[in-house]
Design an enzyme around this catalytic site. Structure first.
Site, PDB file in Angstrom:
ATOM      1  N   GLN A  31      27.087 -43.279   2.823  1.00  7.89           N
ATOM      2  CA  GLN A  31      26.026 -43.247   2.082  1.00  7.89           C
ATOM      3  C   GLN A  31      23.971 -43.526   3.365  1.00  7.89           C
ATOM      4  O   GLN A  31      24.064 -43.094   4.202  1.00  7.89           O
ATOM      5  CB  GLN A  31      26.047 -44.949   2.553  1.00  7.89           C
ATOM      6  CG  GLN A  31      26.174 -45.985   3.397  1.00  7.89           C
ATOM      7  CD  GLN A  31      27.420 -46.803   3.743  1.00  7.89           C
ATOM      8  OE1 GLN A  31      27.210 -47.439   2.568  1.00  7.89           O
ATOM      9  NE2 GLN A  31      27.457 -47.439   4.433  1.00  7.89           N
ATOM     10  N   ASP A  86      27.804 -55.248   9.120  1.00 12.49           N
ATOM     11  CA  ASP A  86      26.306 -55.651  10.233  1.00 12.49           C
ATOM     12  C   ASP A  86      27.035 -56.753  11.312  1.00 12.49           C
ATOM     13  O   ASP A  86      25.864 -56.904  11.650  1.00 12.49           O
ATOM     14  CB  ASP A  86      25.562 -56.578   9.120  1.00 12.49           C
ATOM     15  CG  ASP A  86      26.045 -56.775   8.153  1.00 12.49           C
ATOM     16  OD1 ASP A  86      26.897 -58.314   8.744  1.00 12.49           O
ATOM     17  OD2 ASP A  86      26.411 -56.836   7.391  1.00 12.49           O
ATOM     18  N   GLU A 106      35.367 -51.414   8.653  1.00  8.17           N
ATOM     19  CA  GLU A 106      34.461 -51.701   8.386  1.00  8.17           C
ATOM     20  C   GLU A 106      34.041 -50.010   7.835  1.00  8.17           C
ATOM     21  O   GLU A 106      34.528 -48.746   8.734  1.00  8.17           O
ATOM     22  CB  GLU A 106      33.139 -51.130   9.334  1.00  8.17           C
ATOM     23  CG  GLU A 106      31.995 -50.553   9.320  1.00  8.17           C
ATOM     24  CD  GLU A 106      31.199 -50.872   7.425  1.00  8.17           C
ATOM     25  OE1 GLU A 106      30.963 -51.883   7.223  1.00  8.17           O
ATOM     26  OE2 GLU A 106      31.029 -49.878   6.835  1.00  8.17           O
ATOM     27  N   ASP A 137      38.709 -46.875   5.852  1.00  6.37           N
ATOM     28  CA  ASP A 137      38.468 -47.644   4.533  1.00  6.37           C
ATOM     29  C   ASP A 137      39.198 -48.308   4.521  1.00  6.37           C
ATOM     30  O   ASP A 137      40.620 -48.814   4.508  1.00  6.37           O
ATOM     31  CB  ASP A 137      38.677 -46.760   3.669  1.00  6.37           C
ATOM     32  CG  ASP A 137      38.458 -47.215   1.709  1.00  6.37           C
ATOM     33  OD1 ASP A 137      38.690 -48.454   2.188  1.00  6.37           O
ATOM     34  OD2 ASP A 137      38.573 -46.006   0.719  1.00  6.37           O
ATOM     35  N   GLY A 138      39.016 -50.218   3.910  1.00  2.50           N
ATOM     36  CA  GLY A 138      39.736 -50.939   4.060  1.00  2.50           C
ATOM     37  C   GLY A 138      40.739 -51.114   2.897  1.00  2.50           C
ATOM     38  O   GLY A 138      41.448 -51.779   3.138  1.00  2.50           O
ATOM     39  N   ASP A 155      33.557 -58.946   2.565  1.00  2.46           N
ATOM     40  CA  ASP A 155      32.305 -58.919   2.875  1.00  2.46           C
ATOM     41  C   ASP A 155      32.021 -57.329   2.224  1.00  2.46           C
ATOM     42  O   ASP A 155      31.729 -56.356   3.335  1.00  2.46           O
ATOM     43  CB  ASP A 155      31.238 -58.963   4.222  1.00  2.46           C
ATOM     44  CG  ASP A 155      30.346 -59.136   4.412  1.00  2.46           C
ATOM     45  OD1 ASP A 155      29.539 -58.367   3.699  1.00  2.46           O
ATOM     46  OD2 ASP A 155      29.741 -59.181   5.952  1.00  2.46           O
ATOM     47  N   SER A 156      32.079 -56.764   0.952  1.00  2.00           N
ATOM     48  CA  SER A 156      31.505 -55.704   1.187  1.00  2.00           C
ATOM     49  C   SER A 156      30.491 -55.342   0.042  1.00  2.00           C
ATOM     50  O   SER A 156      29.117 -56.089  -0.209  1.00  2.00           O
ATOM     51  CB  SER A 156      32.836 -54.810  -0.014  1.00  2.00           C
ATOM     52  OG  SER A 156      32.794 -55.580  -1.340  1.00  2.00           O
ATOM     53  N   THR A 157      29.883 -54.036   0.108  1.00  2.00           N
ATOM     54  CA  THR A 157      28.316 -53.547  -1.167  1.00  2.00           C
ATOM     55  C   THR A 157      29.561 -53.317  -2.031  1.00  2.00           C
ATOM     56  O   THR A 157      30.199 -54.369  -2.629  1.00  2.00           O
ATOM     57  CB  THR A 157      28.307 -51.679  -0.630  1.00  2.00           C
ATOM     58  OG1 THR A 157      29.678 -51.210  -0.261  1.00  2.00           O
ATOM     59  CG2 THR A 157      27.354 -51.722   0.887  1.00  2.00           C
TER      60      THR A 157
HETATM   61  N1  SAM Z   1      26.247 -58.844   2.472  1.00  2.00           N
HETATM   62  C1  SAM Z   1      26.901 -57.706   2.619  1.00  2.00           C
HETATM   63  C2  SAM Z   1      25.892 -57.835   0.701  1.00  2.00           C
HETATM   64  O1  SAM Z   1      26.601 -58.429   0.033  1.00  2.00           O
HETATM   65  O2  SAM Z   1      25.198 -56.862   0.518  1.00  2.00           O
HETATM   66  C3  SAM Z   1      26.800 -56.450   2.560  1.00  2.00           C
HETATM   67  C4  SAM Z   1      26.551 -56.432   3.424  1.00  2.00           C
HETATM   68  S1  SAM Z   1      27.889 -54.860   4.589  1.00  2.00           S
HETATM   69  C5  SAM Z   1      27.289 -54.179   5.283  1.00  2.00           C
HETATM   70  C6  SAM Z   1      28.948 -53.926   3.677  1.00  2.00           C
HETATM   71  C7  SAM Z   1      29.630 -53.476   4.700  1.00  2.00           C
HETATM   72  O3  SAM Z   1      30.779 -52.892   3.517  1.00  2.00           O
HETATM   73  C8  SAM Z   1      29.043 -51.992   4.583  1.00  2.00           C
HETATM   74  O4  SAM Z   1      28.592 -52.157   5.894  1.00  2.00           O
HETATM   75  C9  SAM Z   1      29.395 -50.890   3.898  1.00  2.00           C
HETATM   76  O5  SAM Z   1      29.242 -49.435   4.617  1.00  2.00           O
HETATM   77  C10 SAM Z   1      31.173 -51.242   4.366  1.00  2.00           C
HETATM   78  N2  SAM Z   1      32.324 -50.872   3.398  1.00  2.00           N
HETATM   79  C11 SAM Z   1      31.378 -50.045   1.553  1.00  2.00           C
HETATM   80  N3  SAM Z   1      32.799 -50.297   1.657  1.00  2.00           N
HETATM   81  C12 SAM Z   1      34.338 -50.322   2.467  1.00  2.00           C
HETATM   82  C13 SAM Z   1      35.357 -50.210   1.984  1.00  2.00           C
HETATM   83  N4  SAM Z   1      35.726 -49.432   1.335  1.00  2.00           N
HETATM   84  N5  SAM Z   1      35.965 -50.015   3.118  1.00  2.00           N
HETATM   85  C14 SAM Z   1      35.495 -50.978   4.213  1.00  2.00           C
HETATM   86  N6  SAM Z   1      34.210 -50.539   4.192  1.00  2.00           N
HETATM   87  C15 SAM Z   1      33.298 -50.725   3.559  1.00  2.00           C
END
Ligand code: SAM
Length: 290
Positions: A31, A86, A106, A137-138, A155-157
């Site tokens: 990303q 983060d 993450e 990947d989670g 706590d994902s995107t």
């Molecule tokens: N609090 C935030 C929100 O709701 O907008 C989320 C913050 S956090 C930065 C989200 C993180 O999830 C990102 O850093 C992203 O890289 C990670 N992420 C996304 N898909 C993922 C996956 N499949 N496995 C692990 N981490 C993942």
């Protein structure tokens, strides 16, 4: 010159934040990552143009995603965070002496590196000895565990891009399997206000309800997230999110918070009628139990 960051929340509505300067910008394998300095919200982190956090209001999100399950689980020692690079959720968890181990999974190493460098107030506990960071990947990581974690925090995107798999039935089923017999899953659950997002709320909840015997939504007011009204999911094998919360035990810990408190904890599960309606026929809602 007048710089602004705008995130469209619907095709007709957006959040526009004045920018002082861009601090960081990179395209990772997964990303685009940007950090901006702003006069109103301090530093802000965006991924693919979507706002993840601001220094000014991140405490609300991170306190609510961590302290709600930790005030219910009587002895949460082993915790899994999926996403959350983060470090905000880790920071809140590290305030509990009872927490022995935190796995942070993450997908994007560059998010962690950027936050360590430019958002130190958020990422400050990522080097705590109880924390192990896995760059994976989670969706894949969770498959290998059975009866292992006390609490899982997703706590994902949002449900597209790299985060998409973290909103599937397969993933929630694997979370159930990875949790101990009294384990709790908490996940960020989008906003219920705008119709497309409300549909996501319903779909996500429907998938979780199929895996967990007890699943409730709770809410918080987060000014910079779409509509300012945000939901979290609380799903559990045993503990009820309100009846199972021990206010005396949590308050005795002396953890100083700015948003979370044990009265708000109870109130957060009382949803507006229009939100109850979105999930009415999805869960077997019995509000009198709350
Ligand atoms: N609090 C935030 C929100 O709701 O907008 C989320 C913050 S956090 C930065 C989200 C993180 O999830 C990102 O850093 C992203 O890289 C990670 N992420 C996304 N898909 C993922 C996956 N499949 N496995 C692990 N981490 C993942």
């Amino acid at each position: 010159m007048h710089l602004t960051f705008t995130e469209k929340h619907t095709k007709n509505v957006g959040l526009c934040i004045d920018i002082d300067r861009q601090i960081y910008s990179a395209q990772s394998r997964f990303q685009r990552i940007d950090i901006f300095e702003t006069p109103e919200f301090g530093r802000i982190l965006t991924l693919d143009g979507f706002l993840m956090l601001t220094e000014k209001d991140e405490f609300i999100y991170h306190e609510m995603i961590v302290h709600v399950p930790l005030a219910v689980h009587p002895n949460a020692e082993s915790i899994l965070i999926i996403g959350g690079g983060d470090g905000g959720a880790v920071r809140e968890l590290c305030r509990y002496d009872t927490v022995r181990h935190i796995d942070l999974v993450e997908i994007d190493e560059d998010v962690v590196a950027a936050c360590k460098e430019y958002l130190p107030d958020v990422s400050c506990r990522l080097d705590d000895p109880r924390v192990t960071v896995h760059y994976e990947d989670g969706l894949r990581f969770i498959r290998r565990f059975t009866d292992h974690y006390d609490v899982i925090i997703v706590d994902s995107t949002d449900p597209f891009g790299p985060g998409e798999g973290l909103f599937t039935k397969e993933f929630y089923g694997n979370c159930y399997k990875a949790l101990k017999a009294d384990g709790i899953l908490v996940n960020q659950h989008e906003n219920p206000f705008y119709p497309d997002d409300a549909l996501s709320v319903r779909q996500i909840h429907k998938r979780i309800v199929q895996s967990f015997p007890l699943s409730k939504l709770y809410q918080a007011h987060i000014p910079t997230y779409p509509s300012g009204h945000w939901l979290f999911g609380f799903s559990s094998k045993k503990h009820h999110p309100v009846n199972g919360m021990d206010a005396g035990r949590w308050n005795a810990l002396g953890i100083k918070t700015r948003y979370y408190n044990t009265n708000l904890h109870k109130a957060a599960f009382a949803l507006p009628t229009y939100v109850e309606d979105i999930i009415k026929d999805v869960e077997d809602a019995d509000i009198s139990r709350l």
